[in-house]
Every structure is written in structure tokens, then in C-alpha cells.
Design a protein around this motif. Sequence first.
Motif, mmCIF file in Angstrom:
data_model
loop_
_atom_site.group_PDB
_atom_site.id
_atom_site.type_symbol
_atom_site.label_atom_id
_atom_site.label_comp_id
_atom_site.label_asym_id
_atom_site.label_seq_id
_atom_site.Cartn_x
_atom_site.Cartn_y
_atom_site.Cartn_z
ATOM 1 N N THR A 1 0.894 -1.378 0.024
ATOM 2 C CA THR A 1 0.127 0.024 -0.016
ATOM 3 C C THR A 1 0.854 1.415 0.029
ATOM 4 O O THR A 1 1.970 1.231 0.018
ATOM 5 N N VAL A 2 0.294 2.379 -0.101
ATOM 6 C CA VAL A 2 1.038 3.725 -0.059
ATOM 7 C C VAL A 2 1.048 4.403 1.166
ATOM 8 O O VAL A 2 1.916 5.210 1.167
ATOM 9 N N MET A 3 0.132 3.932 2.247
ATOM 10 C CA MET A 3 0.365 4.575 3.540
ATOM 11 C C MET A 3 0.866 3.679 4.557
ATOM 12 O O MET A 3 0.934 2.255 4.299
ATOM 13 N N ASN A 4 1.871 4.132 5.494
ATOM 14 C CA ASN A 4 2.814 3.368 6.427
ATOM 15 C C ASN A 4 1.808 2.975 7.475
ATOM 16 O O ASN A 4 1.630 3.581 8.496
ATOM 17 N N ARG A 5 1.272 1.853 7.673
ATOM 18 C CA ARG A 5 0.202 1.202 8.381
ATOM 19 C C ARG A 5 0.790 -0.107 8.827
ATOM 20 O O ARG A 5 0.194 -1.029 9.071
ATOM 21 N N GLU A 6 2.130 -0.237 8.942
ATOM 22 C CA GLU A 6 2.881 -1.736 9.067
ATOM 23 C C GLU A 6 2.198 -2.333 10.541
ATOM 24 O O GLU A 6 2.147 -3.531 10.657
ATOM 25 N N SER A 7 2.254 -1.305 11.722
ATOM 26 C CA SER A 7 2.051 -1.961 12.903
ATOM 27 C C SER A 7 0.742 -2.420 13.072
ATOM 28 O O SER A 7 0.312 -3.596 13.666
ATOM 29 N N ARG A 8 -0.286 -1.776 12.262
ATOM 30 C CA ARG A 8 -1.729 -2.211 12.430
ATOM 31 C C ARG A 8 -1.575 -3.580 11.462
ATOM 32 O O ARG A 8 -2.453 -4.506 11.963
ATOM 33 N N ALA A 9 -1.066 -3.447 10.283
ATOM 34 C CA ALA A 9 -1.177 -4.718 9.448
ATOM 35 C C ALA A 9 -0.507 -5.899 10.120
ATOM 36 O O ALA A 9 -1.060 -6.965 9.878
ATOM 37 N N ARG A 10 0.503 -5.720 10.928
ATOM 38 C CA ARG A 10 1.427 -6.848 11.525
ATOM 39 C C ARG A 10 0.351 -7.358 12.528
ATOM 40 O O ARG A 10 0.209 -8.596 12.702
ATOM 41 N N ALA A 11 -0.360 -6.557 13.322
ATOM 42 C CA ALA A 11 -1.230 -6.765 14.257
ATOM 43 C C ALA A 11 -2.274 -7.542 14.177
ATOM 44 O O ALA A 11 -2.859 -8.547 14.586
ATOM 45 N N LEU A 12 -2.746 -7.360 12.690
ATOM 46 C CA LEU A 12 -3.964 -8.233 12.384
ATOM 47 C C LEU A 12 -3.581 -9.401 11.680
ATOM 48 O O LEU A 12 -4.526 -10.226 11.167
ATOM 49 N N GLY A 13 -2.308 -9.764 11.508
ATOM 50 C CA GLY A 13 -1.700 -11.070 10.958
ATOM 51 C C GLY A 13 -1.191 -11.007 9.678
ATOM 52 O O GLY A 13 -0.886 -12.018 8.961
ATOM 53 N N ALA A 14 -0.705 -9.757 9.143
ATOM 54 C CA ALA A 14 0.009 -9.426 7.710
ATOM 55 C C ALA A 14 1.076 -10.368 7.808
ATOM 56 O O ALA A 14 2.196 -9.887 8.901
ATOM 57 N N ASP A 15 1.699 -11.278 6.694
ATOM 58 C CA ASP A 15 2.963 -11.886 6.879
ATOM 59 C C ASP A 15 4.046 -10.693 6.501
ATOM 60 O O ASP A 15 5.225 -11.074 6.833
ATOM 61 N N GLU A 16 3.770 -9.878 5.417
ATOM 62 C CA GLU A 16 4.765 -9.042 4.914
ATOM 63 C C GLU A 16 4.137 -7.864 4.880
ATOM 64 O O GLU A 16 2.873 -7.611 4.652
ATOM 65 N N PHE A 17 4.694 -6.588 5.127
ATOM 66 C CA PHE A 17 4.318 -5.298 4.796
ATOM 67 C C PHE A 17 5.409 -4.419 3.923
ATOM 68 O O PHE A 17 6.448 -4.048 4.243
ATOM 69 N N TRP A 18 4.824 -3.948 2.630
ATOM 70 C CA TRP A 18 5.742 -3.204 1.771
ATOM 71 C C TRP A 18 4.871 -2.128 1.347
ATOM 72 O O TRP A 18 4.054 -2.032 0.896
ATOM 73 N N LEU A 19 5.639 -0.875 1.285
ATOM 74 C CA LEU A 19 5.047 0.306 0.822
ATOM 75 C C LEU A 19 5.304 0.215 -0.894
ATOM 76 O O LEU A 19 6.194 -0.125 -1.180
ATOM 77 N N LYS A 20 4.224 0.863 -1.520
ATOM 78 C CA LYS A 20 4.169 1.005 -2.933
ATOM 79 C C LYS A 20 5.409 2.154 -3.371
ATOM 80 O O LYS A 20 5.554 3.131 -2.482
ATOM 81 N N PRO A 21 6.170 2.102 -4.594
ATOM 82 C CA PRO A 21 6.253 0.819 -5.328
ATOM 83 C C PRO A 21 6.921 -0.253 -4.965
ATOM 84 O O PRO A 21 8.068 -0.104 -4.194
ATOM 85 N N VAL A 22 6.379 -1.475 -5.141
ATOM 86 C CA VAL A 22 7.011 -2.756 -4.636
ATOM 87 C C VAL A 22 8.240 -3.228 -5.626
ATOM 88 O O VAL A 22 7.710 -3.269 -6.685
#
Length: 664
Positions: free
Chosen positions: A491-512
Motif C-alpha cells: 500500500t501507499v500509507m505506512n500502516r505496518e504496525s496495524r497490518a502486522r497486528a492483524l496477521g499480515a505476513d509482510e508489509f511493503w510500501l508501494k512501489p514494490v
Amino acid sequence: MHATPSTLEATFEALSRELALIVTHDGRIDWADSRAQQHGLRAATNLGAAVVPGCEDKWTDLLRKAAEEPVTAWEVALVLGGKPVTVSFSARPVDGRVALLGSLLSQDYADSLHEAARSVHEIVTLNRQLARQKTRLEESNKAIRALHAELEQHADRLRTSAEIKSRLVAGVSHEFRTPLHSILGLSRLLLSASDGPLNEEQQTQVAFIRDSAEELSRMINDMLDLSRLDAGNLPIRAARFALRDFWAALRGTMRPLVRDEKAVELVFEPAPEVELETDQGKLGQILRNLIANALKFTERGVVRVSARLVDGDDLRVVVEDTGIGIAPEDQARVFEEFVQIDGALQHAATGTGLGLPLARKLAGALGGRIELESTPGVGSSFCLTIPLEHAEIDAFRQLELAARTPDPTRAPVLVVEDDRTSVFVYERYLSMAGFQVLPARTTEDARTILKTVRPSAILLDVMLEREDTWTFLADVKRDPATNDIPVLVCTVMNRESRARALGADEFWLKPVDEDKLIRKLQTLAAGRGAKVLVVDDEPAARYLIKKFLESTPYQLLEAADGSTGVQLARSERPDVILLDFLLENMTAFDVIDQLKADPRTRPIPVIIVTSHALPVEERQRLAESTEAILSKEHLSRELAINRIRDALRHAGIRERSPGERGGA
């Protein structure tokens, strides 16, 4: 004991030669064999007298060197029998004198030697010229690199400036909207007389406030849209709709803008019975701008709006007016931002000069164009041409149709993304890497796909417009049927903490980074220990590495030549390749070139294993495209495993423990 001339002569006669001489250190002949005498070289004469002028120094050097040590292949030009002859001398010191053994060279051979000497001289000269040219090219190259760096810095500054401008416009515009909405709401409330009637003067004043606020609101919306278009962030929301319904709504919206119906008539010609599949909101925005512009600059006459089909696939809408017209020199300028043409009527009309520039950019976003024809004092005609179906629609439909038929040879990847352009980018390079993209523009579409297909991974944009993607992510990780499917948030917004807390395996900012994404997906899709491909034409070397990797989670693949290795890399997509430098009919450079040319194998890290001592240049070249260079002489189990782990870590591949559950 001193050698006598007769003894020396007998010695020379035993040798294969053309002439033999014994001379003193100053060049006087003490003895000459019969062949030398036939050429006029006799005892008591000075051999230096026969030297061709210009070769005296060479003759003197020969005598000096031969008095101290043996000399071979020393060529001197002599005049023998009245003709210049080249003689190749071998000489050595003998009893305080110099013994010479000379071989007369044929003229052709001598000429060849001279020609070779001349060629060598030319080559030396050319090399010097090339060296100078190389120096100049290196200097030019440095200047070009410096210029390129300067241009990059300038481009970065421009990009930063454009980004700051875009952010500033967006921020200021959003800040303006809040008080504007309050002003508009309060003015409408006052005009409705809900809290008591206003007198006529007050109604006029409040109406002016409302009109000014509405004009300012339109200007802010136009600025926001232009900013998004310039940044490429204005999404296309195409949908199917009937032109007749759109036409009726547009007519109802524009009629209130006619200031004096007795002076100006707004005419909508009947629209054809046709359906469009494009962004209805943006099409309406374009036509509202064109019609409002025509009404603004037409004091008397008609503003006529008509539509017709052209070439069966395009819709052409024409907005004609009988207004003041535009001079030829100004027709290009009216599409520039914040430009208003000088004139009494132009100054009297309110506006920001954003309507036409925005209309043209929106037309381009819909795959169309706007053309202008105008005559001062007669009127203007703006012609909008757009395709009935936006180009993204057909391409996306083909992608959705292909996704309905699972490809057993490709690992499925669910891409939850509402921006069609981003989906197309994912599809392009993921399909080349051996994956099948399953597109979903909404979380509802994604849930439907998950009921019938179990993807190897999910790429999720958590910033879908009007979508609760966080709930979707939580539901995927909460459901036992899907909780072990890896979710990669891009995604374009840095929401890594929330994504990780909900179970995301990876978090990358666009462009990937596409190579990084492919490597990650390849590992997730495999659901096992890393694959290691060994490419070596020596069976013993392959056997040794096989023994090294026993009792490890690595799966070993073997290839006895480079071509087979490349084929295995394409079909099996290993995580690491151990490559011998010198193969039969190939080198590591040939194999690496083929691997890097294929998107499926380009991201695979390569470790060179060789028994050859590589030159510095080749080692440096290999270091640029490989993870490590190992010597077979010092190769050990620990070293091999450590380098494989390093390569996996650098590639972003996490090794699985034996008890860890694999993916689908």
C-alpha cells in the motif's frame, strides 16, 4: 690454450652457416671463411667499411656487446658485392676477439622484416593514439556521468517540488473545504427562511455569499482534480450506463446556469440509444465545464449540445455556441492553467481558468481528446471524442475471464487492488514469473474467489476506496480455512504496525520491488525447504555437495551442463544455484547471462564454485552478478551451508523449520 684460425675454421665448417668471421674489437677482420671471402670480406680489412651508412651505431653496439657475452639474431645491413644485404649475426667473445656467424637474408625476407618493423611502428603509434583517445573518452565519460548526476539531482528536485506542490494543494484545499461547507450550509439555511424570513436586500446579500462560496468550492475541486491528474492518482471508476439517462440528468443540471433564457437558449439534441462503459462522473465533469464555459461567454444566441456515434466505437459530443469566439493565437492558451484571455466579456465573467485545462486532462484520462474550432465574433465549437468502452475495461475483463480457469502449472496469487493499472502491473511481471493473477477490485470479490480457489498468497492494498480492508484482513487470518494463506500488504500509507497486528505476513510500501516480490512469492508458493540447484559437469563435485547437504532441509537438483541447468532453473525455479565456473562448451558468464535474461530466473541468487584461479577482471565481473565465489579446494559442508543461508537471507527468503507448516 689459444685457438688457431685453422681450428676455428674447422669448427665453423662443422656448423650449418653462410659465412663466418673473427674480428677484433674495432672491427678489423682477423679471419674469414671461404664464403665470406667470396663476398669480399678478407683478413686485414675493416668490416665496418662494409656497413651501410646509417647502421654504424648498430654495428658498434654489436661489437661492444659481443665482446662481453653471446649475442644472437643481430641484424646489420652490409654492402657486399656492391649490393646492400641484410645479415643476421650471432656472435660471442673468443680470446679477446669476436667470432661472428652470419646468415644472409633473402631480399624478400629482409623486405618482410622491414615491413614488419614498419607495421610494428605503426601499431605502436596507433596504440599511443588509442591511449590518448581512451584518455579523452574517459574524461568525456566522467563529464557525462557528472552531467547525468546533475540531471538526476535536478529531476529529483523537480519531483520533490511537484510532490510538495501536490501535497500543498491537497492540504490547503482540504483545509478550505471545511469552512466553505459551513458557509454554504449556513447561507442555504438563511435563504430557506427556516428561522424567519429575510427581507429582499438580505436575500440578495446571502445569495451573493452562497454563489461566491459555490464558485470557490468548484475552484478547489478543480485544483484537487488537476493535482491528482498530474500525480497520476486520479482513479478511473468505469461503469456501464445509458447515454439517454446521462443526457437527461446533464440537461437538468445545466439549465439553471442559463442567466437569461430570452437572450440565450440551451439546446440538447436527442442522444442516440447507446450504452457506455467509462467513468460517468468524469464524463459529466468534462461536459459541465464545456457547457458552463459556453454559457459564460455567450451573451445572445444558442448553446447547442449534440452527440453521435463515429466509427461505431467512439462517442462524439459537440458543444457549440454563438458567443464571442476565440482568436487563433489564443486557442492553445485557453487550455493552459489559470489563463484567461483579455477582453471585456472575459473580465466580466468570473472564473479561475481551470475548467478547460481540467476538461482536456480528464478527456485524456478517459482515452479521448478535445478539439476546438472558433471564429472571433461568430462562436466556438468544442468537440469531445471518447471511446464507448474505456481501454482498461476490456483488458481487465480479459484478465478476469482468464482467472476463472485455473492453470495447474501456475501458482495462483489473489491480488486485492481497486486500481486497474496496479493490477495490470502485477499481472505483467507475475505471469512472466510463472504465477496466475486472480484480480479482485473489492473485498466482496476477494471473498467470492476464496470460496472456490485457495491461492498461494494474497496481495492486499489496505487503502481501497470505500472498503473495510482491515476487517477483510482480520477475517482471513481468523478463519481456520484461510489463516495459513500468506498475506502481503502492499500500500501507499505506512500502516505496518496495524497490518502486522492483524496477521499480515509482510508489509511493503508501494512501489514494490518486483524481483523482491517474485522471490517472496516463489518461496511461499513452494511451501517447503529451499531448493538448491547444482550445475557442475564433474560427477564427483556434484556428489560432494550432495553429501554436504544431507540431513538439511534443502532439496537438491542436479545438472551436468549449463543448458540443462538453465532449463531446470526455468522449470523448477530453485531458491539458490551453485554454479561451476567452467563447464563443457560454456562458462559461468554464459549461464548467468541466460538466467538474467529470463524474468523467471533473474531473481535467483547464484554462488560460483570453481577450481580455477580467476583473473581479477573475471572475479570482479562475477562479483557484480553473484552472491559469492567459492574455491572447490577449500569447500566444506559448513562453508557451503553458510553461503546458501546468506544467499537466501539476501533474497528475502525465510527458511522454514522442520516443524513449521507449509503453505498450499
